[in-house]
Design an enzyme around this catalytic site. Structure first.
Site, PDB file in Angstrom:
ATOM      1  N   GLN A   1      26.790 -52.043 -33.450  1.00  0.00           N
ATOM      2  CA  GLN A   1      26.822 -52.749 -32.169  1.00  0.00           C
ATOM      3  C   GLN A   1      25.436 -53.159 -31.708  1.00  0.00           C
ATOM      4  O   GLN A   1      25.205 -53.380 -30.520  1.00  0.00           O
ATOM      5  CB  GLN A   1      27.488 -51.879 -31.100  1.00  0.00           C
ATOM      6  CG  GLN A   1      28.951 -51.616 -31.386  1.00  0.00           C
ATOM      7  CD  GLN A   1      29.617 -50.902 -30.231  1.00  0.00           C
ATOM      8  OE1 GLN A   1      29.794 -51.459 -29.152  1.00  0.00           O
ATOM      9  NE2 GLN A   1      29.998 -49.653 -30.434  1.00  0.00           N
TER      10      GLN A   1
ATOM     11  N   LYS B   1      31.412 -42.042 -27.133  1.00  0.00           N
ATOM     12  CA  LYS B   1      29.973 -41.733 -27.043  1.00  0.00           C
ATOM     13  C   LYS B   1      29.525 -41.621 -25.590  1.00  0.00           C
ATOM     14  O   LYS B   1      28.853 -40.676 -25.207  1.00  0.00           O
ATOM     15  CB  LYS B   1      29.146 -42.839 -27.730  1.00  0.00           C
ATOM     16  CG  LYS B   1      29.366 -42.923 -29.221  1.00  0.00           C
ATOM     17  CD  LYS B   1      28.455 -43.956 -29.858  1.00  0.00           C
ATOM     18  CE  LYS B   1      28.734 -45.379 -29.373  1.00  0.00           C
ATOM     19  NZ  LYS B   1      30.089 -45.860 -29.707  1.00  0.00           N
ATOM     20  N   THR B   2      29.897 -42.612 -24.802  1.00  0.00           N
ATOM     21  CA  THR B   2      29.468 -42.599 -23.412  1.00  0.00           C
ATOM     22  C   THR B   2      30.120 -41.429 -22.679  1.00  0.00           C
ATOM     23  O   THR B   2      29.483 -40.751 -21.871  1.00  0.00           O
ATOM     24  CB  THR B   2      29.809 -43.945 -22.737  1.00  0.00           C
ATOM     25  OG1 THR B   2      29.183 -44.987 -23.487  1.00  0.00           O
ATOM     26  CG2 THR B   2      29.321 -43.992 -21.314  1.00  0.00           C
TER      27      THR B   2
ATOM     28  N   ASP C   1      21.948 -43.819 -23.821  1.00  0.00           N
ATOM     29  CA  ASP C   1      23.159 -44.498 -24.310  1.00  0.00           C
ATOM     30  C   ASP C   1      22.739 -45.792 -25.009  1.00  0.00           C
ATOM     31  O   ASP C   1      21.657 -46.314 -24.748  1.00  0.00           O
ATOM     32  CB  ASP C   1      24.079 -44.808 -23.113  1.00  0.00           C
ATOM     33  CG  ASP C   1      25.526 -45.055 -23.555  1.00  0.00           C
ATOM     34  OD1 ASP C   1      25.806 -44.990 -24.771  1.00  0.00           O
ATOM     35  OD2 ASP C   1      26.384 -45.307 -22.672  1.00  0.00           O
ATOM     36  N   GLU C   2      23.584 -46.310 -25.881  1.00  0.00           N
ATOM     37  CA  GLU C   2      23.309 -47.588 -26.571  1.00  0.00           C
ATOM     38  C   GLU C   2      21.926 -47.576 -27.231  1.00  0.00           C
ATOM     39  O   GLU C   2      21.156 -48.530 -27.117  1.00  0.00           O
ATOM     40  CB  GLU C   2      23.398 -48.763 -25.588  1.00  0.00           C
ATOM     41  CG  GLU C   2      24.672 -48.810 -24.782  1.00  0.00           C
ATOM     42  CD  GLU C   2      25.826 -49.508 -25.482  1.00  0.00           C
ATOM     43  OE1 GLU C   2      25.676 -49.897 -26.659  1.00  0.00           O
ATOM     44  OE2 GLU C   2      26.895 -49.645 -24.838  1.00  0.00           O
TER      45      GLU C   2
HETATM   46  P1  ATP Z   1      31.316 -48.135 -26.993  1.00  0.00           P
HETATM   47  O1  ATP Z   1      30.791 -48.002 -28.393  1.00  0.00           O
HETATM   48  O2  ATP Z   1      32.133 -49.352 -26.834  1.00  0.00           O
HETATM   49  O3  ATP Z   1      30.256 -47.946 -25.968  1.00  0.00           O
HETATM   50  P2  ATP Z   1      32.043 -45.380 -26.627  1.00  0.00           P
HETATM   51  O4  ATP Z   1      31.902 -44.740 -27.955  1.00  0.00           O
HETATM   52  O5  ATP Z   1      30.962 -45.193 -25.664  1.00  0.00           O
HETATM   53  O6  ATP Z   1      32.360 -46.929 -26.829  1.00  0.00           O
HETATM   54  P3  ATP Z   1      33.768 -44.471 -24.532  1.00  0.00           P
HETATM   55  O7  ATP Z   1      33.652 -45.668 -23.681  1.00  0.00           O
HETATM   56  O8  ATP Z   1      33.036 -43.243 -24.157  1.00  0.00           O
HETATM   57  O9  ATP Z   1      33.411 -44.877 -26.043  1.00  0.00           O
HETATM   58  O10 ATP Z   1      35.286 -44.087 -24.750  1.00  0.00           O
HETATM   59  C1  ATP Z   1      36.265 -45.055 -25.061  1.00  0.00           C
HETATM   60  C2  ATP Z   1      37.576 -44.736 -24.382  1.00  0.00           C
HETATM   61  O11 ATP Z   1      38.154 -43.595 -24.981  1.00  0.00           O
HETATM   62  C3  ATP Z   1      37.405 -44.401 -22.921  1.00  0.00           C
HETATM   63  O12 ATP Z   1      38.498 -44.900 -22.220  1.00  0.00           O
HETATM   64  C4  ATP Z   1      37.393 -42.891 -22.919  1.00  0.00           C
HETATM   65  O13 ATP Z   1      37.800 -42.366 -21.687  1.00  0.00           O
HETATM   66  C5  ATP Z   1      38.392 -42.576 -24.017  1.00  0.00           C
HETATM   67  N1  ATP Z   1      38.160 -41.264 -24.674  1.00  0.00           N
HETATM   68  C6  ATP Z   1      37.046 -40.861 -25.288  1.00  0.00           C
HETATM   69  N2  ATP Z   1      37.194 -39.622 -25.794  1.00  0.00           N
HETATM   70  C7  ATP Z   1      38.437 -39.222 -25.487  1.00  0.00           C
HETATM   71  C8  ATP Z   1      39.203 -38.027 -25.725  1.00  0.00           C
HETATM   72  N3  ATP Z   1      38.707 -36.993 -26.393  1.00  0.00           N
HETATM   73  N4  ATP Z   1      40.456 -38.003 -25.246  1.00  0.00           N
HETATM   74  C9  ATP Z   1      40.982 -39.056 -24.577  1.00  0.00           C
HETATM   75  N5  ATP Z   1      40.337 -40.190 -24.320  1.00  0.00           N
HETATM   76  C10 ATP Z   1      39.062 -40.282 -24.765  1.00  0.00           C
HETATM   77 MG    MG Z   2      29.664 -46.537 -24.696  1.00  0.00          MG
END
Ligand code: ATP
Ligand code: MG
Length: 723
Positions: free
Chosen positions: A251, A35-36, A220-221
């Site tokens: 979350q 997401k981030t 975000d969040e």
């Molecule tokens: P949270 O809910 O904990 O905030 P999030 O959904 O924001 O998590 P991110 O932090 O954006 O998730 O991504 C999690 C990990 O996965 C990071 O290390 C990111 O670089 C990696 N990632 C996300 N998308 C891809 C992708 N398409 N290919 C490879 N790595 C990815």
């Molecule tokens: Mg995030």
């Protein structure tokens, strides 16, 4: 145009979200699904492909650290510096808005932010001054009550208690508090949001100006927004704006602070966004993800998500049953040492806990072992006494009407201005409706020569003199001069050499921070003076990491502050009933579900290895307590966990204090009842206060006449009824 660098590192659903035409979007997805990442790429996409000016983009993150990371990642993607984009926390952005339009917002130019400790002190003083009964109206509760009203957008005059005397009482305190803050020119955290909301709500032209300036809002969040924040987004977006919100209902962990996960649903209704779900987790290995999914499945009222991973199953989730909290710390640090010996970095490891106080033991062992570590949000650099003293001086220079700052330093270091003088000043100030500073200058200008006035005049002159060079000197120089003139550093000498030295070091650290402080382009644009910006930063960043970058250190933090972060190796410590889930939450099912979401957040921080720890004994309030493993451990499917040490069997050896004999136990609580007198071989006689569980698990809480209150496992304790 080649946009492959913006799309290649994404999966299909992520790509769809990043490259969608401008409009409202909701990315609803589980932990670690990117997401981030999508939000960052979206900003880069808007700038590069949609030719949106960075000046038109506002992005809201959860911490200041996340904000600066986001800015860097966008710059890296675009390979150009991005200036003028507003990225920050809700509080940071609201603050910037209020600075730029302080007059319209009804604030003095030099208004200052007070942190929650200042807010508490101010309320306590106010309650005492007015002779209000502190037992019935405790300042803590007043603080909580007032902030909750503000988070809902309610001013004191708008509160309607419908004759309920309790509410009327709080309302009066709220009203008096508002007045005090106005006089002193200070705003608390909740006020920043409320005030910024009112500013836009009540100034149509300004609102239109900002709507035009920021047609792109990214958040975000989103699941942790509160009512006023959501109201702010709605207002700022207006009918034309585009809102890109990402979040995860599983979350939502700030309900206790007014966050409303319902905002996700409201957003869907109000903005009719295009909703995209991301289902692939890129963060954690298979077993970790399966374990987290299994635990969160015990919550109801979920929007429901699928989350899978391509990654291998990886290691099982380890569960460690420690004898006690010291054993827990030794085990965790031992594991980290092995990790480092195996060629991995210290900063890949994080220790997460429910409450800040738990960090102490880990710190002790880390220190003993010489492993560098950093406590995130725990040490609170800007909340230390000496730092607050120095900052209070700066506050006073910048805005002498700040009564909290005045009271803090008027006699620090001791200059012979006693409580009597201060209370006279308070009365004078209250009668004339002016600040303490104004009352003090007034007293001094009268020119008679009582002793009180001599020392007070010295203080007033000192501040006035320091104020003269306020705008012509760098903050660092100003601070240095201030420390010299006041001799603040020696003030702490009486606390003993070691402590005083730490305080001096901290003051030096503050000097370093002041020396290297540079006004950001965005803050300059918002019309902030360097000193105001520096003080605001100190207030807004208190509680986040200390100034320096995270070098190779083990990371210690609460589960709450781990949100959004990830680490290859994660320890979750203190997984015991009463600690996690927290005692307060156990009675309320809604709160318990929030604790479970917190557990989900904590577990999904781990990439490669996740270790869950609980102690069978823990010292709480001075007494040894027998602790039951957290229910979250029971919710963990057997095939996903590896028990590092079998629990209870070993516990007996180390719980002699409470379990004097294994034989002749009283299986079941059948023969005991509440209020019954019992005797214990070691603790003597006492009365049963509580009974829990049954058969082999039955526990009783006994208030022993000599030994105090203890929880005992009946089958071990060999209690005898006293007739
Ligand atoms: P949270 O809910 O904990 O905030 P999030 O959904 O924001 O998590 P991110 O932090 O954006 O998730 O991504 C999690 C990990 O996965 C990071 O290390 C990111 O670089 C990696 N990632 C996300 N998308 C891809 C992708 N398409 N290919 C490879 N790595 C990815
Ligand atoms: Mg995030």
């Amino acid at each position: 145009m080649d946009v492959s660098h913006l799309l290649d590192p994404l999966n299909d659903a992520q790509r769809e979200a990043v490259s969608a035409p401008p409009g409202n979007q909701m990315i609803l997805a589980g932990a670690g699904s990117g997401k981030t990442r999508v939000l960052v790429y979206r900003i880069a996409w808007l700038i590069q492909v949609e030719h949106v000016s960075p000046l038109s983009i506002m992005a809201v993150t959860f911490t200041n650290k996340a904000a600066s990371e986001m800015r860097h990642r966008v710059q890296d993607l675009l390979q150009i510096p991005v200036r003028g984009m507003w990225v920050g926390t809700f509080h940071g952005l609201a603050h910037r808005l209020l600075r730029s339009h302080h007059e319209l917002a009804g604030l003095p130019e030099g208004f200052q932010i007070i942190d929650s400790d200042d807010q508490y002190r101010l309320l306590r003083r106010l309650i005492r001054e007015r002779g209000i009964d502190e037992n019935q109206w405790p300042a803590r509760q007043a603080q909580w009550w007032i902030n909750a009203r503000k988070d809902e957008g309610q001013r004191a005059h708008a509160v309607n208690g419908f004759g309920n005397p309790a509410i009327d009482g709080w309302q009066q305190i709220y009203q008096a508090y508002e007045e005090q803050c106005r006089l002193a020119g200070v705003v608390d955290f909740a006020e920043l949001l409320l005030r910024a909301h009112e500013l836009l709500r009540d100034n149509e032209a300004l609102l239109q100006q900002y709507r035009q300036r920021f047609p792109h809002l990214l958040i975000d969040e989103f699941q942790d927004t509160n009512a006023i924040q959501y109201g702010w987004i709605r207002m700022l977006a207006g009918p034309q704006g585009h809102v890109f919100a990402v979040g995860d209902d599983d979350q939502s962990i700030y309900g206790w602070r007014g966050a409303r996960v319902e905002n996700v649903q409201f957003f869907v209704n109000d903005f009719k966004p295009h909703t995209i779900r991301l289902e692939q987790n890129y963060r954690s290995s298979g077993n970790i993800l399966a374990a987290a999914n299994a635990i969160i499945a015990n919550n109801d009222d979920r929007l429901g998500k699928k989350l899978w991973t391509d990654a291998a199953d990886g290691e099982l989730v380890q569960v460690y049953s420690a004898y006690n909290e010291e054993d827990e710390a030794e085990f965790v640090i031992g594991q980290i040492q092995l990790w480092i010996d195996g060629g991995r970095r210290a900063d890949e490891a994080a220790i997460l806990y429910r409450s800040n106080a738990q960090s102490r033991l880990f710190e002790q062992v880390l220190m003993r072992e010489g492993i560098p570590y950093r406590v995130y949000g725990g040490l609170r650099f800007f909340e230390r006494a000496e730092i607050k003293d120095a900052l209070a001086y700066l506050h006073l220079l910048s805005n002498p009407d700040n009564d909290s700052a005045f009271e803090r330093v008027v006699n620090t270091p001791n200059r012979g201005i006693g409580e009597r003088t201060i209370s006279q000043l308070r009365t004078l100030a209250a009668d004339a409706g002016v600040s303490l500073w104004q009352a003090a200058t007034e007293v001094c200008s009268r020119g008679d020569s009582q002793r009180m006035q001599v020392s007070l005049r010295r203080f007033v002159d000192l501040i006035a003199e320091l104020r003269e060079t306020l705008n012509s000197e760098e903050i660092g120089l100003q601070l240095r001069k201030l420390l010299d003139c006041t001799d603040l550093p020696s003030h702490y000498d009486k606390e003993g050499q070691e402590k005083a030295e730490t305080r001096r070091e901290n003051l030096n650290e503050l000097l370093r921070a002041a020396d290297s402080f540079r006004l950001s382009y965005e803050d300059e644009q918002a019309g902030l003076s360097p000193l105001a910006a520096f003080l605001a930063q100190a207030a807004l960043e208190a509680g986040e990491a200390q100034g320096e970058e995270w070098d190779d250190c083990v990371q210690l933090m609460t589960m709450h502050s781990a949100k959004g972060l990830e680490f290859p190796l994660v320890f979750v410590a203190g997984m015991e009933e009463g600690l996690f889930p927290h005692q307060r939450s156990v009675e309320e099912s809604g709160d318990l579900q929030e604790e479970r979401r917190l557990c989900y957040v904590a577990m999904t921080r781990a990439r490669e290895r996740l270790v869950l720890c609980h102690a069978e004994m823990r010292r709480i309030y001075g007494g040894q307590n027998l602790c039951r493993p957290s229910r979250f451990l029971r919710e963990l499917p057997g095939e996903l966990k590896h028990e590092v040490r079998p629990g209870l069997a070993a516990a007996g050896q180390n719980t002699q204090a409470d379990a004097s004999s294994h034989s002749g136990g009283n299986a079941g609580s059948g023969q005991f009842e509440l209020g019954q007198r019992v005797s214990h071989q070691k603790f003597g006689e006492g009365v049963i206060l509580n009974i829990e569980g049954r058969d082999a698990h039955a526990r009783v809480q006994v208030n022993f006449e000599q030994a105090g209150c203890k929880w005992l496992v009946l089958s071990y304790a060999n209690l005898h009824p006293v007739r």
